[in-house]
Design a protein around this motif. Sequence first.
Motif, PDB file in Angstrom:
ATOM      1  N   VAL A   1      14.198 -36.386 106.975  1.00 35.75           N
ATOM      2  CA  VAL A   1      13.853 -34.964 107.027  1.00 35.75           C
ATOM      3  C   VAL A   1      15.173 -34.195 106.977  1.00 35.75           C
ATOM      4  O   VAL A   1      16.047 -34.406 107.827  1.00 35.75           O
ATOM      5  CB  VAL A   1      13.070 -34.627 108.316  1.00 35.75           C
TER       6      VAL A   1
ATOM      7  N   GLU B   1      18.155 -28.944 107.552  1.00 32.45           N
ATOM      8  CA  GLU B   1      17.754 -27.532 107.618  1.00 32.45           C
ATOM      9  C   GLU B   1      16.286 -27.360 108.016  1.00 32.45           C
ATOM     10  O   GLU B   1      15.843 -26.249 108.303  1.00 32.45           O
ATOM     11  CB  GLU B   1      18.051 -26.800 106.313  1.00 32.45           C
ATOM     12  N   VAL B   2      15.527 -28.441 108.064  1.00 33.31           N
ATOM     13  CA  VAL B   2      14.121 -28.376 108.483  1.00 33.31           C
ATOM     14  C   VAL B   2      14.072 -28.543 110.000  1.00 33.31           C
ATOM     15  O   VAL B   2      14.475 -29.574 110.529  1.00 33.31           O
ATOM     16  CB  VAL B   2      13.271 -29.469 107.789  1.00 33.31           C
ATOM     17  N   THR B   3      13.593 -27.528 110.695  1.00 34.31           N
ATOM     18  CA  THR B   3      13.542 -27.579 112.161  1.00 34.31           C
ATOM     19  C   THR B   3      12.134 -27.290 112.687  1.00 34.31           C
ATOM     20  O   THR B   3      11.967 -26.971 113.859  1.00 34.31           O
ATOM     21  CB  THR B   3      14.543 -26.588 112.780  1.00 34.31           C
TER      22      THR B   3
ATOM     23  N   LEU C   1       7.793 -28.499 111.805  1.00 32.53           N
ATOM     24  CA  LEU C   1       6.718 -29.072 110.999  1.00 32.53           C
ATOM     25  C   LEU C   1       5.421 -28.390 111.419  1.00 32.53           C
ATOM     26  O   LEU C   1       5.094 -28.349 112.610  1.00 32.53           O
ATOM     27  CB  LEU C   1       6.603 -30.577 111.215  1.00 32.53           C
TER      28      LEU C   1
ATOM     29  N   VAL D   1       8.010 -32.948 102.900  1.00 34.73           N
ATOM     30  CA  VAL D   1       9.342 -33.126 103.470  1.00 34.73           C
ATOM     31  C   VAL D   1       9.457 -34.523 104.090  1.00 34.73           C
ATOM     32  O   VAL D   1       8.537 -35.006 104.737  1.00 34.73           O
ATOM     33  CB  VAL D   1       9.653 -32.023 104.517  1.00 34.73           C
TER      34      VAL D   1
END
Length: 175
Positions: free
Chosen positions: A86, A89-91, A93, A104
């Motif tokens: 993951v 920058e993905v924080t 779901l 992702v």
Amino acid sequence: MPRKAQLPHESLPEVPSFELRSDDVAEGERLADEHVFDDWGFSGRNRSPHLSWSGFPAETKSFAVTCFDPDAPTGSGFWHWVLFDVPAEVTELATGAGTEDAKVGVHARTDYGTKAYGGAAPPPGDPHRYVFTVHALDVETLGIDSDVSPAVAGFNITAHTLARASIVPVYSSSS
């Protein structure tokens, strides 16, 4: 009353924690039917819960998200969700993000044999704990593919963990 199994991270090297929150699940609270399996006599919706995290180390290059039931009567627990690679920058779901066609990350096989979130489905009896964990990792990719077992994914996740945070709701098919 039977002795509870060890939580999955208790025997691993200690690492810092960070903030993990959810609009759907809470520490020690019962999982909603939305997050329960949708087969084997269960009538849940089999949707992964919303998760959001912050305060992880600045050097984090990716995340992994797992859900593990240490109380499953298998001798080795039960993996309900294994998502890795993951992007850093993905924080967050969204609820239901743990599908096979997730946009992702990479899903590894769960103990259901699927590459997606699989909801709670314990046998009748005492409540089981469901350990939802976000792992902050020191690599952009683990270099493994989606066909690995949850144990192999877990080995690689642990080898690259900078920090981790967990939420542990419960579920009983008797309640």
